[in-house]
Motif scaffolding. Structure first.
Motif, PDB file in Angstrom:
ATOM      1  N   MET A  99      10.137 -30.577   8.087  1.00  0.00           N
ATOM      2  CA  MET A  99      10.099 -29.144   8.315  1.00  0.00           C
ATOM      3  C   MET A  99       8.701 -28.747   8.776  1.00  0.00           C
ATOM      4  SD  MET A  99      11.363 -26.199   5.783  1.00  0.00           S
ATOM      5  CE  MET A  99      10.077 -25.121   5.252  1.00  0.00           C
ATOM      6  N   ARG A 122       5.678 -22.533   8.603  1.00  0.00           N
ATOM      7  CA  ARG A 122       6.450 -21.300   8.764  1.00  0.00           C
ATOM      8  C   ARG A 122       5.654 -20.201   9.464  1.00  0.00           C
ATOM      9  NH1 ARG A 122      11.660 -21.454   7.600  1.00  0.00           N
ATOM     10  NH2 ARG A 122      11.634 -19.258   7.145  1.00  0.00           N
ATOM     11  N   SER A 171      17.221 -20.740   8.220  1.00  0.00           N
ATOM     12  CA  SER A 171      17.767 -22.096   8.172  1.00  0.00           C
ATOM     13  C   SER A 171      16.755 -23.081   8.722  1.00  0.00           C
ATOM     14  CB  SER A 171      19.064 -22.186   8.975  1.00  0.00           C
ATOM     15  OG  SER A 171      18.792 -22.112  10.351  1.00  0.00           O
ATOM     16  N   ASP A 172      16.926 -24.345   8.375  1.00  0.00           N
ATOM     17  CA  ASP A 172      16.025 -25.385   8.864  1.00  0.00           C
ATOM     18  C   ASP A 172      16.466 -25.926  10.212  1.00  0.00           C
ATOM     19  OD1 ASP A 172      14.446 -25.185   6.633  1.00  0.00           O
ATOM     20  OD2 ASP A 172      15.518 -26.752   5.541  1.00  0.00           O
ATOM     21  N   GLU A 197      15.109 -22.443  14.509  1.00  0.00           N
ATOM     22  CA  GLU A 197      13.874 -21.697  14.260  1.00  0.00           C
ATOM     23  C   GLU A 197      13.820 -20.465  15.148  1.00  0.00           C
ATOM     24  OE1 GLU A 197      10.536 -24.269  14.787  1.00  0.00           O
ATOM     25  OE2 GLU A 197      10.927 -25.343  12.933  1.00  0.00           O
TER      26      GLU A 197
END
Length: 85
Positions: free
Chosen positions: A1, A4, A39-40, A43
């Motif tokens: 991941m 952010r 959600s992963d 994006e």
């Protein structure tokens, strides 16, 4: 991941600005490119401006809504004849 968020340089950082969406003025504290997806797998990134208003609270708005806040001349406090004593 992946991360952010990431900081973005902006010409109005640490300057007085106005959020044209709300009309609120304050100091531009940061511009952040933030992943706002939940959600992963997908994006969705957006640039948000963080503005600190006079009470010290920060709020966010779209970077496109940020403009410099120029001091407005005060009405009713100037003399009618500025050359006279």
């Amino acid at each position: 991941m992946s991360e952010r968020y990431e900081y973005v340089p902006h010409r109005l950082l640490r300057r007085r600005v106005r959020d044209i969406a709300s009309g609120v003025e304050g100091e531009l504290m940061a511009v952040i490119n933030e992943n706002v997806s939940d959600s992963d797998t997908y994006e969705h990134w957006t640039e948000l401006a963080y503005i600190r208003n006079a009470s010290g609270r920060e709020f966010t708005t779209a970077v496109a809504n940020v403009q410099p806040a120029y001091d407005q001349p005060r009405k009713g406090r100037s003399r009618r004849n500025p050359g006279s004593a």
